[in-house]
Design a protein around this motif. Structure first.
Motif, PDB file in Angstrom:
ATOM      1  N   VAL A   1       0.850  -1.185   0.000  1.00 50.46           N
ATOM      2  CA  VAL A   1       0.000   0.000   0.000  1.00 50.46           C
ATOM      3  C   VAL A   1       0.889   1.240   0.000  1.00 50.46           C
ATOM      4  N   ILE A   2       0.643   2.160  -0.944  1.00 47.81           N
ATOM      5  CA  ILE A   2       1.445   3.374  -1.061  1.00 47.81           C
ATOM      6  C   ILE A   2       0.532   4.583  -1.014  1.00 47.81           C
ATOM      7  N   THR A   3       0.724   5.455  -0.026  1.00 46.91           N
ATOM      8  CA  THR A   3      -0.035   6.703   0.015  1.00 46.91           C
ATOM      9  C   THR A   3       0.723   7.784  -0.752  1.00 46.91           C
ATOM     10  N   GLY A   4      -0.032   8.759  -1.235  1.00 47.74           N
ATOM     11  CA  GLY A   4       0.585   9.810  -2.048  1.00 47.74           C
ATOM     12  C   GLY A   4       1.023   9.303  -3.404  1.00 47.74           C
ATOM     13  N   ALA A   5       0.411   8.214  -3.860  1.00 49.57           N
ATOM     14  CA  ALA A   5       0.887   7.526  -5.072  1.00 49.57           C
ATOM     15  C   ALA A   5       0.529   8.249  -6.361  1.00 49.57           C
TER      16      ALA A   5
ATOM     17  N   LYS B   1       7.197  -4.188 -10.166  1.00 47.41           N
ATOM     18  CA  LYS B   1       8.134  -5.058 -10.868  1.00 47.41           C
ATOM     19  C   LYS B   1       8.689  -6.161  -9.971  1.00 47.41           C
ATOM     20  N   THR B   2       8.446  -6.070  -8.667  1.00 41.79           N
ATOM     21  CA  THR B   2       8.876  -7.145  -7.761  1.00 41.79           C
ATOM     22  C   THR B   2       7.848  -8.261  -7.680  1.00 41.79           C
ATOM     23  N   GLY B   3       6.714  -8.104  -8.373  1.00 44.57           N
ATOM     24  CA  GLY B   3       5.652  -9.104  -8.335  1.00 44.57           C
ATOM     25  C   GLY B   3       4.555  -8.792  -7.337  1.00 44.57           C
ATOM     26  N   ALA B   4       4.684  -7.663  -6.642  1.00 43.36           N
ATOM     27  CA  ALA B   4       3.699  -7.295  -5.624  1.00 43.36           C
ATOM     28  C   ALA B   4       2.405  -6.795  -6.265  1.00 43.36           C
ATOM     29  N   LYS B   5       1.340  -6.889  -5.481  1.00 49.16           N
ATOM     30  CA  LYS B   5       0.066  -6.270  -5.832  1.00 49.16           C
ATOM     31  C   LYS B   5       0.056  -4.893  -5.170  1.00 49.16           C
ATOM     32  N   VAL B   6      -0.041  -3.842  -5.987  1.00 50.44           N
ATOM     33  CA  VAL B   6       0.170  -2.488  -5.490  1.00 50.44           C
ATOM     34  C   VAL B   6      -1.155  -1.732  -5.389  1.00 50.44           C
ATOM     35  N   ALA B   7      -1.419  -1.195  -4.205  1.00 58.02           N
ATOM     36  CA  ALA B   7      -2.568  -0.322  -3.991  1.00 58.02           C
ATOM     37  C   ALA B   7      -2.070   1.113  -3.958  1.00 58.02           C
ATOM     38  N   LEU B   8      -2.503   1.908  -4.925  1.00 55.49           N
ATOM     39  CA  LEU B   8      -2.061   3.295  -5.042  1.00 55.49           C
ATOM     40  C   LEU B   8      -3.134   4.207  -4.447  1.00 55.49           C
ATOM     41  N   LEU B   9      -2.813   4.871  -3.332  1.00 50.88           N
ATOM     42  CA  LEU B   9      -3.760   5.743  -2.645  1.00 50.88           C
ATOM     43  C   LEU B   9      -3.380   7.199  -2.857  1.00 50.88           C
ATOM     44  N   ASP B  10      -4.375   8.022  -3.172  1.00 49.27           N
ATOM     45  CA  ASP B  10      -4.118   9.453  -3.326  1.00 49.27           C
ATOM     46  C   ASP B  10      -5.429  10.202  -3.203  1.00 49.27           C
TER      47      ASP B  10
END
Length: 281
Positions: free
Chosen positions: A15-19, A33-42
């Motif tokens: 989970v990344i805030t300010g994405a 690119k590491t294979g993670a599932k990314v949640a972009l919060l903004d």
């Protein structure tokens, strides 16, 4: 984007805030690119969606969410949506933050004759200072409260906060931002101790001076020459240049990786071209 080295975060939820911003949007693309599932919060979901779309086109897994890091209800809503879409959080990157001209003085040092001619320390409005402080510190505290409970006793659980070199030595003019980032660094150390028994590591990255489109007008004149403030920054940076945003990725991946940094906890790592090491002489 080519990563400086590879780590395996396959199926982990990051989970990344300010994405929606330049740096954290770049972080999201690197993390994917590491294979993670990314949640972009903004707060601006469209801005976060732009980076999520780029990740999806590149074959990664990502989803954008509207989120106000200063409202617990908004973070909770995003949290619940992420669990439904991607799963529970493994790694939290608290990247939301920033400064405001309203919380910045015009003068570097105060002189009585400045009163009434420019915005001095005595002209700063409490609400403007509170906004900057809250955006950086409360905007780190609240997402941690919402997501960290899901991370307890998870293997490789990690919180990465974004501090600043201003936390080590405050810059002139930007007192609210410098104070807030100092609070983020202190909070990072506090969390490292507080969460030690449930296996959540907490560290921070302190970027030095990076030139991006967002701050280019502050750093350079219209003819491309450096402003007076920029000349002072470069004179205090032994490498005599600004950092490139991509130069933050290696430190981010290092702190994310349990294999690479599993015994690293409670540190604030400068990425600053030697700025913090230079005394000025």
């Amino acid at each position: 984007m080519k990563l400086p080295f590879q780590i395996d975060c396959k199926d982990k939820v990051v989970v990344i805030t300010g994405a929606g911003g330049v740096l954290c949007g770049m972080f999201a693309k690197a993390v994917a690119k590491t294979g993670a599932k990314v949640a972009l919060l903004d707060l601006n979901q469209a801005a976060a969606q732009k980076y999520a779309d780029e990740i999806l086109i590149d074959g990664g897994q990502a989803k954008a969410y509207q989120c106000n890091v200063l409202e617990k209800e908004s973070i909770q809503l995003a949290h619940d949506q992420i669990i439904n879409d991607l799963g529970t959080c493994d790694i939290l990157i608290n990247g939301a933050g920033g400064n405001s001209p309203k919380a910045t003085t015009d003068n570097e040092t105060f002189h009585l004759e400045d009163l009434g001619t420019m915005k001095t320390f005595f002209d700063l409005d409490q609400k403007d200072v509170e906004f900057v402080f809250n955006l950086n510190f409360i905007g780190t505290l609240l997402p941690t409260q919402i997501f960290a409970l899901d991370m307890a006793n998870k293997e490789g659980a990690t919180i990465i906060n974004i501090s600043s070199m201003n936390a080590f030595t405050p810059l002139t003019k930007i007192l609210a931002y410098s104070g807030a980032k100092a609070a983020v660094s202190n909070f990072t150390q506090w969390l490292a101790v507080h969460f030690s028994d449930v296996g959540i590591r907490c560290n921070a990255i302190a970027p030095g001076f990076f030139s991006t489109e967002q701050n280019s007008k502050l750093l350079f004149n219209e003819d491309g020459t450096p402003t007076q403030r920029t000349a002072k920054i470069l004179a205090g940076t032994p490498m005599n240049r600004f950092g490139e945003p991509e130069e933050l990725i290696g430190t981010l991946l290092y702190l994310m990786s349990q294999d690479a940094s599993g015994f690293v906890n409670g540190v604030v790592i400068p990425v600053d071209g030697g700025y913090n090491a230079y005394s000025g002489v």
